[in-house]
Design an enzyme around this catalytic site. Structure first.
Site, PDB file in Angstrom:
ATOM      1  N   GLY A 173       2.491   2.318  10.803  1.00 36.23           N
ATOM      2  CA  GLY A 173       3.472   3.387  10.678  1.00 36.23           C
ATOM      3  C   GLY A 173       4.164   3.750  11.982  1.00 36.23           C
ATOM      4  O   GLY A 173       4.857   4.758  12.070  1.00 36.23           O
ATOM      5  N   SER A 188       3.349  -2.152  10.317  1.00 36.95           N
ATOM      6  CA  SER A 188       4.795  -2.253  10.574  1.00 36.95           C
ATOM      7  C   SER A 188       5.341  -3.651  10.266  1.00 36.95           C
ATOM      8  O   SER A 188       6.222  -4.143  10.960  1.00 36.95           O
ATOM      9  CB  SER A 188       5.131  -1.846  12.007  1.00 36.95           C
ATOM     10  OG  SER A 188       4.754  -0.491  12.226  1.00 36.95           O
ATOM     11  N   GLU A 199      -5.474  -4.860  10.305  1.00 31.85           N
ATOM     12  CA  GLU A 199      -4.461  -3.833  10.534  1.00 31.85           C
ATOM     13  C   GLU A 199      -4.763  -3.099  11.844  1.00 31.85           C
ATOM     14  O   GLU A 199      -5.584  -2.173  11.859  1.00 31.85           O
ATOM     15  CB  GLU A 199      -4.475  -2.806   9.393  1.00 31.85           C
ATOM     16  CG  GLU A 199      -4.134  -3.387   8.042  1.00 31.85           C
ATOM     17  CD  GLU A 199      -3.514  -2.342   7.110  1.00 31.85           C
ATOM     18  OE1 GLU A 199      -2.478  -2.655   6.513  1.00 31.85           O
ATOM     19  OE2 GLU A 199      -4.052  -1.221   7.009  1.00 31.85           O
ATOM     20  N   GLU A 229      -7.013   4.766   7.599  1.00 35.11           N
ATOM     21  CA  GLU A 229      -6.791   6.187   7.283  1.00 35.11           C
ATOM     22  C   GLU A 229      -8.015   6.772   6.584  1.00 35.11           C
ATOM     23  O   GLU A 229      -8.323   7.952   6.764  1.00 35.11           O
ATOM     24  CB  GLU A 229      -5.509   6.337   6.443  1.00 35.11           C
ATOM     25  CG  GLU A 229      -4.274   6.130   7.313  1.00 35.11           C
ATOM     26  CD  GLU A 229      -3.061   5.537   6.613  1.00 35.11           C
ATOM     27  OE1 GLU A 229      -2.996   5.572   5.365  1.00 35.11           O
ATOM     28  OE2 GLU A 229      -2.170   5.025   7.326  1.00 35.11           O
ATOM     29  N   ASN A 251       0.877  -1.169   0.000  1.00 36.59           N
ATOM     30  CA  ASN A 251       0.000   0.000   0.000  1.00 36.59           C
ATOM     31  C   ASN A 251       0.913   1.217   0.000  1.00 36.59           C
ATOM     32  O   ASN A 251       1.495   1.551   1.024  1.00 36.59           O
ATOM     33  CB  ASN A 251      -0.904  -0.015   1.237  1.00 36.59           C
ATOM     34  CG  ASN A 251      -1.729   1.260   1.351  1.00 36.59           C
ATOM     35  OD1 ASN A 251      -1.748   2.077   0.422  1.00 36.59           O
ATOM     36  ND2 ASN A 251      -2.403   1.416   2.471  1.00 36.59           N
ATOM     37  N   HIS A 277      -9.568   1.207   4.628  1.00 34.89           N
ATOM     38  CA  HIS A 277      -8.317   1.411   5.366  1.00 34.89           C
ATOM     39  C   HIS A 277      -8.572   2.368   6.534  1.00 34.89           C
ATOM     40  O   HIS A 277      -9.379   3.290   6.420  1.00 34.89           O
ATOM     41  CB  HIS A 277      -7.244   1.985   4.432  1.00 34.89           C
ATOM     42  CG  HIS A 277      -5.880   1.946   5.056  1.00 34.89           C
ATOM     43  ND1 HIS A 277      -5.461   2.883   5.969  1.00 34.89           N
ATOM     44  CD2 HIS A 277      -4.865   1.053   4.929  1.00 34.89           C
ATOM     45  CE1 HIS A 277      -4.229   2.572   6.364  1.00 34.89           C
ATOM     46  NE2 HIS A 277      -3.844   1.465   5.751  1.00 34.89           N
TER      47      HIS A 277
HETATM   48  P1  13P Z   1       3.031   0.359   7.662  1.00 38.34           P
HETATM   49  O1  13P Z   1       3.538  -0.924   7.095  1.00 38.34           O
HETATM   50  O2  13P Z   1       3.791   1.566   7.207  1.00 38.34           O
HETATM   51  O3  13P Z   1       2.855   0.291   9.161  1.00 38.34           O
HETATM   52  O4  13P Z   1       1.530   0.574   7.069  1.00 38.34           O
HETATM   53  C1  13P Z   1       0.639  -0.456   7.138  1.00 38.34           C
HETATM   54  C2  13P Z   1      -0.569  -0.100   6.358  1.00 38.34           C
HETATM   55  O5  13P Z   1      -1.314   0.793   6.720  1.00 38.34           O
HETATM   56  C3  13P Z   1      -0.807  -0.829   5.118  1.00 38.34           C
HETATM   57  O6  13P Z   1      -2.083  -0.581   4.623  1.00 38.34           O
END
Ligand code: 13P
Length: 248
Positions: A172, A211, A166, A96, A9, A94
């Site tokens: 992140g 992560s 997730e 976000e 992603n 997601h």
């Molecule tokens: P990271 O791997 O940067 O933690 O992000 C995970 C993510 O949100 C993938 O959709």
């Protein structure tokens, strides 16, 4: 046998020049990958992915899709537009999008339905916040999120999705769920799928995201219900992404 999938992603990262380096690196380093590999990229770069990845085993797709088929929805991207550029996958729900764009469970379910009906494979994201985990609400949160999608799809349609767990607190942040913590939630999600359709529980891959890196991928991917990864930061470096693919 469930297929394994490592999906990147890219979020809102990239440029024509940087993508060219990354896509060439992934393509040339893939070798004989034993799992499926995909990159979910910002919509303006779908054409670049199609050109750079055509004829390779790497698939591509978007990071969001409109619930609408077409019309006066400024800024939105439809399922048919993603398909026009050869997309196979699209991420829906997601965290976000849920938090910054106020997407609720019903909207995520409608997007998953739109994607499946159009012939795309939605990667349906679920996951609890830190606060929800600390208040013992992990199970109720992810169950609610997944059930909304399962309720919107037919038994047959559910066999054509991918689920991604997730945990929001792991995205992140460099904090990863331990393999045992992740497996516990993946097992729960598998049992919800099974209630809807035993056939879906058999075939639907459940990815872990948050992560995931070269140094923790193998132990996460060794768990029985972790069928792959949805990779953020580490998907932006070809060598890291390839090393996670190799761990799969
Ligand atoms: P990271 O791997 O940067 O933690 O992000 C995970 C993510 O949100 C993938 O959709």
């Amino acid at each position: 046998m469930r297929r394994k999938l490592i999906a990147g992603n890219w979020k809102m990262n990239g440029s024509l020049a940087a993508n060219a380096v990354l896509l060439t690196g992934i393509r040339s380093g893939m070798g004989e990958a034993r799992c499926e590999v995909a990159v979910c990229v910002p919509a303006p770069y779908l054409a670049q992915c199609r050109d750079a990845l055509a004829g390779s085993p790497v698939r591509w797709g978007g990071q969001d899709v409109s619930v609408h088929e077409s019309g006066a929805y400024t800024g939105e991207v439809s399922a048919s537009m993603l398909l026009d550029f050869g997309s196979r996958y699209v991420i829906v729900g997601h965290s976000e999008r849920r938090s910054y764009h106020r997407e609720d469970d019903d909207m995520v379910a409608a997007k998953a339905l739109r994607a499946v009906a159009a012939g795309l494979v939605p990667i349906v994201c679920v996951g609890e916040t830190l606060q929800e985990r600390e208040q013992g609400q992990t199970e109720s949160t992810v169950t609610r999120q997944l059930d909304a999608v399962l309720a919107a799809l037919s038994v047959e349609q559910v066999t054509r999705i991918v689920v991604a767990y997730e945990p929001v607190w792991a995205i992140g942040t460099g904090k990863t769920a331990t393999p045992e913590m992740a497996q516990e939630v993946h097992g729960l999600l598998r049992s919800r799928l099974n209630q809807k359709s035993p056939a879906a529980a058999e075939v639907v891959p459940i990815l872990y995201g948050g992560s995931m890196k070269p140094d923790n991928a193998a132990e996460l991917l060794a768990m029985p219900d972790i069928d792959g990864g949805l990779i953020g930061g580490a998907a932006l470096k070809a060598l890291d992404f390839l090393s996670i693919i190799r761990a799969c």
